[in-house]
Design a protein around this motif. Structure first.
Motif, PDB file in Angstrom:
ATOM      1  N   MET A 148       0.818  -1.193   0.000  1.00  0.00           N
ATOM      2  CA  MET A 148       0.000   0.000   0.000  1.00  0.00           C
ATOM      3  C   MET A 148       0.864   1.259   0.000  1.00  0.00           C
ATOM      4  O   MET A 148       0.497   2.257  -0.586  1.00  0.00           O
ATOM      5  CB  MET A 148      -0.909   0.004   1.219  1.00  0.00           C
ATOM      6  N   GLY A 149       2.029   1.236   0.608  1.00  0.00           N
ATOM      7  CA  GLY A 149       2.888   2.408   0.678  1.00  0.00           C
ATOM      8  C   GLY A 149       3.374   2.864  -0.686  1.00  0.00           C
ATOM      9  O   GLY A 149       3.424   4.047  -0.987  1.00  0.00           O
ATOM     10  N   ARG A 150       3.702   1.891  -1.548  1.00  0.00           N
ATOM     11  CA  ARG A 150       4.204   2.243  -2.878  1.00  0.00           C
ATOM     12  C   ARG A 150       3.093   2.862  -3.735  1.00  0.00           C
ATOM     13  O   ARG A 150       3.322   3.841  -4.442  1.00  0.00           O
ATOM     14  CB  ARG A 150       4.768   0.992  -3.539  1.00  0.00           C
ATOM     15  N   GLN A 151       1.898   2.310  -3.652  1.00  0.00           N
ATOM     16  CA  GLN A 151       0.783   2.871  -4.417  1.00  0.00           C
ATOM     17  C   GLN A 151       0.469   4.292  -3.960  1.00  0.00           C
ATOM     18  O   GLN A 151       0.212   5.176  -4.778  1.00  0.00           O
ATOM     19  CB  GLN A 151      -0.463   1.985  -4.263  1.00  0.00           C
ATOM     20  N   TRP A 152       0.484   4.515  -2.662  1.00  0.00           N
ATOM     21  CA  TRP A 152       0.201   5.847  -2.143  1.00  0.00           C
ATOM     22  C   TRP A 152       1.258   6.839  -2.615  1.00  0.00           C
ATOM     23  O   TRP A 152       0.944   7.962  -3.010  1.00  0.00           O
ATOM     24  CB  TRP A 152       0.179   5.803  -0.616  1.00  0.00           C
ATOM     25  N   LEU A 153       2.528   6.408  -2.608  1.00  0.00           N
ATOM     26  CA  LEU A 153       3.610   7.283  -3.048  1.00  0.00           C
ATOM     27  C   LEU A 153       3.460   7.628  -4.529  1.00  0.00           C
ATOM     28  O   LEU A 153       3.623   8.784  -4.925  1.00  0.00           O
ATOM     29  CB  LEU A 153       4.958   6.610  -2.785  1.00  0.00           C
ATOM     30  N   GLN A 154       3.122   6.634  -5.348  1.00  0.00           N
ATOM     31  CA  GLN A 154       2.908   6.905  -6.770  1.00  0.00           C
ATOM     32  C   GLN A 154       1.741   7.860  -6.982  1.00  0.00           C
ATOM     33  O   GLN A 154       1.793   8.756  -7.828  1.00  0.00           O
ATOM     34  CB  GLN A 154       2.679   5.603  -7.527  1.00  0.00           C
TER      35      GLN A 154
END
Length: 94
Positions: A1-7
């Motif tokens: 979830m962290g990577r999607q939020w960052l993108q």
């Protein structure tokens, strides 16, 4: 979830910056290009550190430090406007 939020945040910031450039971009100016803000800040700090009292934080009250900064900038601007490069109390050697 962290990577999607960052993108998602990156895309949002990119769209916002692109929209801001399109909507509020000033017309191109003639003459010299405007210096980068960081360079302006560094130059101003360089001017301020020419005054001994501002090199270290000697003043106990922030109001005094602010007053010293105003005096230093007034001194810097007056030297710039009059064309003096050194203090006037120095005598030129014959």
């Amino acid at each position: 979830m962290g990577r999607q939020w960052l993108q998602h945040r990156r895309k949002w910031a990119w769209r916002r910056a692109r929209h801001r450039r399109r909507a509020g971009s000033p017309p191109p100016r003639e003459g010299l290009p405007r210096p980068a803000r960081r360079w302006v800040v560094e130059r101003t700090f360089g001017w301020l550190t020419q005054h001994r009292r501002l090199v270290r934080d000697y003043e106990p009250l922030p109001q005094r430090t602010r007053a010293m900064i105003h005096w230093a900038m007034a001194n810097t601007m007056s030297r710039y406007l009059t064309g003096e490069s050194a203090p006037t109390w120095r005598n030129e050697s014959p």
